[in-house]
Design a protein around this motif. Structure first.
Motif, PDB file in Angstrom:
ATOM      1  N   THR B 125       0.798  -1.241   0.000  1.00  0.00           N
ATOM      2  CA  THR B 125       0.000   0.000   0.000  1.00  0.00           C
ATOM      3  C   THR B 125       0.827   1.285   0.000  1.00  0.00           C
ATOM      4  OG1 THR B 125      -0.352   0.252   2.400  1.00  0.00           O
ATOM      5  CG2 THR B 125      -1.930  -1.152   1.204  1.00  0.00           C
ATOM      6  N   ASN B 126       2.098   1.170  -0.443  1.00  0.00           N
ATOM      7  CA  ASN B 126       2.867   2.405  -0.661  1.00  0.00           C
ATOM      8  C   ASN B 126       4.105   2.126  -1.508  1.00  0.00           C
ATOM      9  OD1 ASN B 126       5.142   1.631   0.975  1.00  0.00           O
ATOM     10  ND2 ASN B 126       4.001   2.255   2.799  1.00  0.00           N
ATOM     11  N   TYR B 127       4.798   3.206  -1.872  1.00  0.00           N
ATOM     12  CA  TYR B 127       6.117   3.064  -2.502  1.00  0.00           C
ATOM     13  C   TYR B 127       7.119   2.903  -1.374  1.00  0.00           C
ATOM     14  CZ  TYR B 127       4.045   4.890  -6.839  1.00  0.00           C
ATOM     15  OH  TYR B 127       3.278   5.085  -7.952  1.00  0.00           O
ATOM     16  N   GLY B 128       7.494   1.668  -1.109  1.00  0.00           N
ATOM     17  CA  GLY B 128       8.284   1.393   0.091  1.00  0.00           C
ATOM     18  C   GLY B 128       9.682   1.988   0.043  1.00  0.00           C
ATOM     19  N   MET B 129      10.391   1.689  -1.038  1.00  0.00           N
ATOM     20  CA  MET B 129      11.814   2.002  -1.051  1.00  0.00           C
ATOM     21  C   MET B 129      12.100   3.502  -0.981  1.00  0.00           C
ATOM     22  SD  MET B 129      14.744   0.963  -3.730  1.00  0.00           S
ATOM     23  CE  MET B 129      15.933  -0.186  -3.063  1.00  0.00           C
ATOM     24  N   THR B 130      11.199   4.300  -1.543  1.00  0.00           N
ATOM     25  CA  THR B 130      11.444   5.742  -1.558  1.00  0.00           C
ATOM     26  C   THR B 130      10.911   6.441  -0.308  1.00  0.00           C
ATOM     27  OG1 THR B 130       9.556   5.756  -3.053  1.00  0.00           O
ATOM     28  CG2 THR B 130      11.693   6.169  -4.030  1.00  0.00           C
ATOM     29  N   VAL B 143      -2.775   7.573   5.520  1.00  0.00           N
ATOM     30  CA  VAL B 143      -1.799   8.661   5.560  1.00  0.00           C
ATOM     31  C   VAL B 143      -0.460   8.146   5.034  1.00  0.00           C
ATOM     32  CG1 VAL B 143      -0.480  10.174   7.103  1.00  0.00           C
ATOM     33  CG2 VAL B 143      -2.934   9.817   7.487  1.00  0.00           C
ATOM     34  N   THR B 144       0.087   8.858   4.070  1.00  0.00           N
ATOM     35  CA  THR B 144       1.439   8.563   3.585  1.00  0.00           C
ATOM     36  C   THR B 144       2.199   9.884   3.512  1.00  0.00           C
ATOM     37  OG1 THR B 144       1.043   8.955   1.228  1.00  0.00           O
ATOM     38  CG2 THR B 144       0.475   6.759   2.061  1.00  0.00           C
ATOM     39  N   THR B 145       3.442   9.837   3.097  1.00  0.00           N
ATOM     40  CA  THR B 145       4.222  11.081   3.051  1.00  0.00           C
ATOM     41  C   THR B 145       3.719  12.014   1.949  1.00  0.00           C
ATOM     42  OG1 THR B 145       5.853   9.991   1.646  1.00  0.00           O
ATOM     43  CG2 THR B 145       6.328  10.059   4.001  1.00  0.00           C
ATOM     44  N   THR B 146       2.951  11.505   0.994  1.00  0.00           N
ATOM     45  CA  THR B 146       2.368  12.388  -0.022  1.00  0.00           C
ATOM     46  C   THR B 146       0.837  12.428   0.047  1.00  0.00           C
ATOM     47  OG1 THR B 146       2.539  10.588  -1.615  1.00  0.00           O
ATOM     48  CG2 THR B 146       4.279  12.262  -1.692  1.00  0.00           C
ATOM     49  N   PRO B 216       6.136  -2.097   8.091  1.00  0.00           N
ATOM     50  CA  PRO B 216       6.086  -1.445   9.404  1.00  0.00           C
ATOM     51  C   PRO B 216       6.803  -0.090   9.425  1.00  0.00           C
ATOM     52  CG  PRO B 216       6.746  -3.740   9.625  1.00  0.00           C
ATOM     53  CD  PRO B 216       6.721  -3.438   8.165  1.00  0.00           C
ATOM     54  N   THR B 217       7.942   0.002   8.769  1.00  0.00           N
ATOM     55  CA  THR B 217       8.708   1.253   8.840  1.00  0.00           C
ATOM     56  C   THR B 217       7.905   2.417   8.266  1.00  0.00           C
ATOM     57  OG1 THR B 217      10.769   0.026   8.662  1.00  0.00           O
ATOM     58  CG2 THR B 217      10.864   2.379   8.144  1.00  0.00           C
ATOM     59  N   ASN B 218       7.405   2.234   7.041  1.00  0.00           N
ATOM     60  CA  ASN B 218       6.700   3.344   6.397  1.00  0.00           C
ATOM     61  C   ASN B 218       5.304   3.553   6.963  1.00  0.00           C
ATOM     62  OD1 ASN B 218       8.691   4.279   4.570  1.00  0.00           O
ATOM     63  ND2 ASN B 218       8.349   2.425   3.355  1.00  0.00           N
ATOM     64  N   TRP B 219       4.744   2.492   7.546  1.00  0.00           N
ATOM     65  CA  TRP B 219       3.432   2.658   8.180  1.00  0.00           C
ATOM     66  C   TRP B 219       3.566   3.231   9.593  1.00  0.00           C
ATOM     67  CZ3 TRP B 219       0.929  -2.839   7.022  1.00  0.00           C
ATOM     68  CH2 TRP B 219       0.751  -2.960   5.625  1.00  0.00           C
TER      69      TRP B 219
END
Ligand SMILES: Cc1ncc(C[n+]2csc(CCOP(=O)(O)OP(=O)(O)O)c2C)c(N)n1
Lengths: 358, 252
Positions: B125-130, B143-146, B216-219
């Motif tokens: 559910t996101n662009y993990g690596m970036t 909620v994501t960074t964008t 987990p990190t990006n979430w």
């Protein structure tokens, strides 16, 4: 055109685009991937029938992004594979070309130039010299670029493009233009004249009885990338030493050398002949390899000639490379036009005469 | 007599250590792929097209010939490989951004052509690596960074249900979505991957498995919370199941 293989004994009258496609088939191209665009669609049309008939691979790719990456995939297995396109669509392939350079894969690209920028038009143009030679992909890289000026050269240089791509394990482009692609001339196909290159040291086949292989461009460590790029550029040096090709006509005693590439060379040669008939010391010079560029030969000519005239169907692209090679020793003038048919012979002669009068 | 009930798949690279964030499911997914390759005895005949994203380093873990494609182009490169060498087993391992956003045209047309390749796609559910930006599967409200105030429809539109979409392509032989949130689901995931691989070997068409994965990190979650989210939120919208199986003639 019906898609019979023209592996003729004698000469056949054939369109440039068909000549390129047929030569690729004779060269042993196993896979073709493409997306239509004028003025090169005949290449894909020919290939669609021919490859199926021969049990080789043809894919109507969803886009040029797809086409170039399918070609990369096929090349990674060591086979000969190609794609073809034109101008605004070669733009879409730039990412793939950059990757193919870092993957060191023998991807063959045929580019049949039309007018630009943007969608431009379908008239002949040489406006993609820089797109081919300098490239629009990211990073430091070069690709081999060969520029035919006749339909016969379309055949001969298609063979050479496949050979050099595999010999040097890097992308190679045949840079033609709409005029050449659409024009019919007699030509001879013969057999593929080069030896087969052994790819068994690097190609992907499945890791049977050997360590597995990874073809990648991701280089997390700067040191590794330095080593790799130095290796790449050493390869380019070897190319510049060994593979430069050009066509010259009466340059030895020439005061003025007229330089052009691709189909523009045809009228240049006629103009030079006309000048010679008038007793003017004029010669013609035409690089067949745009990379590696004949820098050394042009430097030599800048010592023997008094002036150089560059003619192109663009606003002056090869012009810059000629000026770099001449390095200010003698004047380099330009006669060009943005797009359309070749510059008229009389106009070239007039320009030459004006350069002599001054 | 002792019997071995658990071992590292032979095809994993000797001494490998997964470099993924703690609690990320990429490691589990790659291990399942490795087990299936082993069990189908494919190591010597496989060419993998790896993608860009957290999945890029699959070649650090799985010991097969591999070509690393540009972002979104793994399916195109796999197509080229398979067309050049139809007797090879060819698979991709991609993120959802790679497969379904930047590479959607390549993916869908390969599916429509029925390319005989297998694609594994990680839906996190996101662009993990970036760094966890909004991607094609970011959930409504997420909620994501964008999407700092959450995915709202006015700005961002809807997420994509990949396995369902691909099941609609006639060239697809198998399309399934699986989850790695519990041991039983991990077993089901492995069965789906194996089936996808077998369908390629049988030459039935394009085979596809979408794997729901934690990030987990990006979430900004603990591994445990992240797996709760997979179960409680993702699996409600991205419902696991087999969406197409031409041998079972199951079609949506
Ligand atoms: C053409 C291009 N655009 C953008 C990027 C930057 N980039 C690298 S990985 C990535 C996102 C990957 O996300 P996804 O495919 O979902 O895989 P994940 O990392 O989540 O496993 C992006 C945008 C790139 N490498 N190339």
């Amino acid at each position: 055109m019906t898609t019979t293989l023209n592996k003729s004994e004698g000469k056949v009258l054939i369109k440039g685009n068909y000549a390129i496609a047929n030569a690729a088939v004779i060269a042993g191209c196993q896979c073709y991937f493409g997306y239509p665009i004028t003025p090169q669609s005949e290449i894909g049309e020919f290939m669609s029938g021919k490859m199926q008939e021969l049990g080789r691979a043809y894919v109507s790719a969803e886009s040029e992004l797809g086409a170039i990456n399918m070609t990369i995939g096929a090349c990674s297995t060591g086979v000969k594979a190609m794609t073809s396109s034109s101008s605004c669509a070669i733009s879409l392939m730039q990412e793939g070309i950059s990757y193919a350079c870092s993957d060191e894969l023998p991807v063959v690209i045929v580019s049949v130039m039309r007018g630009g920028p943007g969608l431009g038009n379908i008239y002949p143009s040489q406006g993609d010299y820089e797109q081919a030679v300098i490239g629009g992909g990211n990073g430091d890289y070069r690709i081999i670029v060969l520029a035919p000026g006749t339909v016969q050269e379309c055949v001969d240089l298609t063979y050479k493009t496949f050979y050099l791509a595999h010999k040097y394990r890097m992308p190679a482009m045949l840079l033609a233009d709409g005029l050449l692609g659409q024009m019919m001339e007699p030509c001879l196909f013969g057999d593929y004249p080069y030896p087969e290159v052994d790819n068994s040291e690097w190609m992907l086949t499945g890791a049977k009885n050997r360590h597995r292989r990874v073809i990648r461009s991701y280089a997390p460590l700067a040191e590794d990338q330095c080593v790799f790029l130095n290796k790449l550029f050493n390869k380019y040096k070897v190319l510049e030493e060994n593979e430069v090709m050009y066509d010259e006509y009466m340059v030895d005693d020439a005061d003025i050398v007229v330089m052009s590439f691709g189909s523009m060379g045809r009228n240049v040669k006629s103009a030079v002949k006309a000048c010679r008939e008038k007793g003017l010391k004029v010669g013609a010079f035409r690089p067949l390899t745009l990379f590696p560029f004949p820098n050394r030969k042009i430097e030599e000519l800048s010592h023997s000639a008094k002036k150089i005239l560059v003619t192109e169907i663009n606003m002056g692209q090869m012009l810059r490379d000629v000026r770099l090679a001449v390095n200010g020793r003698i004047p380099v003038e330009f006669l060009g036009k943005p797009v359309g048919s070749m510059i008229d012979i009389e106009d070239i002669v007039k320009k030459i005469e004006s350069m002599i009068e001054v | 007599m002792a019997t071995q009930v658990f071992k590292v798949p032979d095809i994993m690279i000797d001494g490998f250590k997964f470099g993924f964030c703690p609690g990320c499911d990429h490691g589990v997914a790659m291990r399942l792929v490795a087990e299936c390759l082993d069990e189908l005895n494919l190591q010597e005949n496989t060419i993998c097209a790896s993608a860009i994203g957290c999945s890029v380093c699959i070649y650090d873990y799985i010991n097969v010939d591999t070509i690393e494609a540009p972002h979104g182009r793994a399916i195109a490169e796999a197509t080229g490989v398979k067309r050049a060498k139809p007797d090879k087993f060819v698979f991709t391992y991609q993120g959802d951004g790679d497969f379904a956003s930047i590479g959607l045209a390549e993916s869908m047309h390969a599916a429509l052509r029925g390319e005989k390749i297998s694609a594994i796609c990680i839906n996190n559910t996101n662009y993990g690596m970036t760094g966890g930006q909004l991607g094609p599967t970011t959930m409504v409200g997420q909620v994501t960074t964008t999407s700092p105030t959450g995915r709202n429809l006015e700005y961002y539109g809807y997420p994509m249900k990949i396995a369902e979409q691909f099941a609609l392509c006639d060239g697809v032989a198998f399309s399934a979505r699986v989850s790695l949130d519990t041991v039983p689901n991990i077993r089901k995931a492995k069965a789906a991957i194996k089936k996808a691989f077998e369908y390629q070997i049988k030459g039935l068409g394009f085979s596809f498995v979408e794997i729901l994965s934690s990030c987990p990190t990006n979430w900004r979650m603990t591994p445990q919370k992240a797996h709760d989210r997979v179960r409680d939120e993702m699996m409600k919208v991205f419902v696991p199941g087999v969406y197409k199986d031409i041998l079972e003639s199951k079609q949506v």
